[in-house]
Design a protein around this motif. Structure first.
Motif, short mmCIF file in Angstrom:
data_model
loop_
_atom_site.label_atom_id
_atom_site.label_comp_id
_atom_site.label_asym_id
_atom_site.label_seq_id
_atom_site.Cartn_x
_atom_site.Cartn_y
_atom_site.Cartn_z
N UNK A 16 -14.48 17.93 7.93
CA UNK A 16 -13.45 17.90 6.89
C UNK A 16 -14.00 17.55 5.51
N UNK A 17 -15.31 17.47 5.40
CA UNK A 17 -15.94 17.12 4.13
C UNK A 17 -16.03 18.31 3.18
N UNK A 18 -16.67 18.10 2.04
CA UNK A 18 -16.83 19.16 1.05
C UNK A 18 -17.81 20.24 1.54
N UNK A 19 -17.72 21.42 0.94
CA UNK A 19 -18.68 22.48 1.25
C UNK A 19 -20.09 21.98 1.00
N UNK A 50 -19.21 10.81 9.57
CA UNK A 50 -17.85 10.26 9.54
C UNK A 50 -16.81 11.32 9.21
N UNK A 51 -17.28 12.48 8.74
CA UNK A 51 -16.35 13.56 8.36
C UNK A 51 -16.28 14.64 9.44
N UNK A 56 -7.87 17.45 17.12
CA UNK A 56 -6.49 17.00 17.16
C UNK A 56 -6.15 15.95 16.09
N UNK A 57 -7.15 15.46 15.36
CA UNK A 57 -6.93 14.51 14.26
C UNK A 57 -6.95 15.20 12.90
N UNK A 58 -7.17 16.51 12.89
CA UNK A 58 -7.39 17.25 11.65
C UNK A 58 -6.20 17.17 10.68
N UNK A 59 -4.99 17.39 11.15
CA UNK A 59 -3.83 17.45 10.25
C UNK A 59 -3.68 16.15 9.46
N UNK A 60 -3.77 15.04 10.13
CA UNK A 60 -3.61 13.75 9.46
C UNK A 60 -4.77 13.48 8.50
N UNK A 61 -5.98 13.77 8.92
CA UNK A 61 -7.15 13.55 8.06
C UNK A 61 -7.10 14.45 6.82
N UNK A 62 -6.63 15.67 7.01
CA UNK A 62 -6.52 16.59 5.87
C UNK A 62 -5.52 16.07 4.83
N UNK A 63 -4.41 15.53 5.31
CA UNK A 63 -3.42 14.94 4.39
C UNK A 63 -4.06 13.81 3.59
N UNK A 64 -4.82 12.97 4.28
CA UNK A 64 -5.48 11.85 3.61
C UNK A 64 -6.49 12.35 2.58
N UNK A 65 -7.26 13.36 2.95
CA UNK A 65 -8.25 13.93 2.03
C UNK A 65 -7.56 14.49 0.79
N UNK A 66 -6.48 15.21 0.99
CA UNK A 66 -5.77 15.82 -0.12
C UNK A 66 -5.06 14.81 -1.01
N UNK A 68 -6.32 12.07 -1.95
CA UNK A 68 -7.33 11.48 -2.83
C UNK A 68 -7.49 9.99 -2.64
N UNK A 69 -6.80 9.43 -1.66
CA UNK A 69 -6.89 7.99 -1.40
C UNK A 69 -7.21 7.78 0.07
N UNK A 70 -7.82 6.66 0.38
CA UNK A 70 -8.11 6.33 1.77
C UNK A 70 -9.56 6.56 2.12
N UNK A 71 -9.89 6.22 3.36
CA UNK A 71 -11.26 6.27 3.86
C UNK A 71 -11.85 7.67 3.82
N UNK A 72 -11.11 8.65 4.30
CA UNK A 72 -11.62 10.03 4.35
C UNK A 72 -11.91 10.54 2.94
N UNK A 73 -10.99 10.35 2.02
CA UNK A 73 -11.19 10.81 0.63
C UNK A 73 -12.40 10.12 0.00
#
Length: 87
Positions: A16-19, A50-51, A56-66, A68-73
């Motif tokens: 789920x990280x950057x290109x 970590x990315x 099955x965790x993708x949808x939630x992690x994508x929301x967090x990434x988008x 701009x806040x939180x651990x994933x972002x």
């Protein structure tokens, strides 16, 4: 006769990280384990690991990434900076 078991296939995961040019595109799914070229990049930038998350965790992690806040972002930003620096 002894019963033989087939090893379970690795669980599908998504990056789920950057290109990372020449290595992987954002939101790539891996179904047979993490490819060797990704393993090499993880050695250079350990935060990439970590990315890589279960599919099955993708949808939630994508929301967090988008958001701009939180651990994933935060980790995405760290990896993007390392890539820009040439790592």
């Amino acid at each position: 006769m002894a019963k033989t078991t087939t090893p379970a296939a690795p669980e599908p995961v998504v990056y789920i990280g950057p290109n990372i040019p020449g290595v992987v595109r954002q939101d790539s799914v891996f179904t047979g384990g993490i490819p060797a070229h990704m393993t090499e990049k993880i050695k250079a930038i350990p935060a990439i690991e970590s990315l890589i998350i279960p599919l099955d965790s993708f949808a939630e992690a994508r929301k967090e990434r988008q958001s701009g806040a939180g651990r994933i972002a935060t980790i995405c930003n760290i990896v993007a900076k390392k890539i820009q620096e040439g790592a």
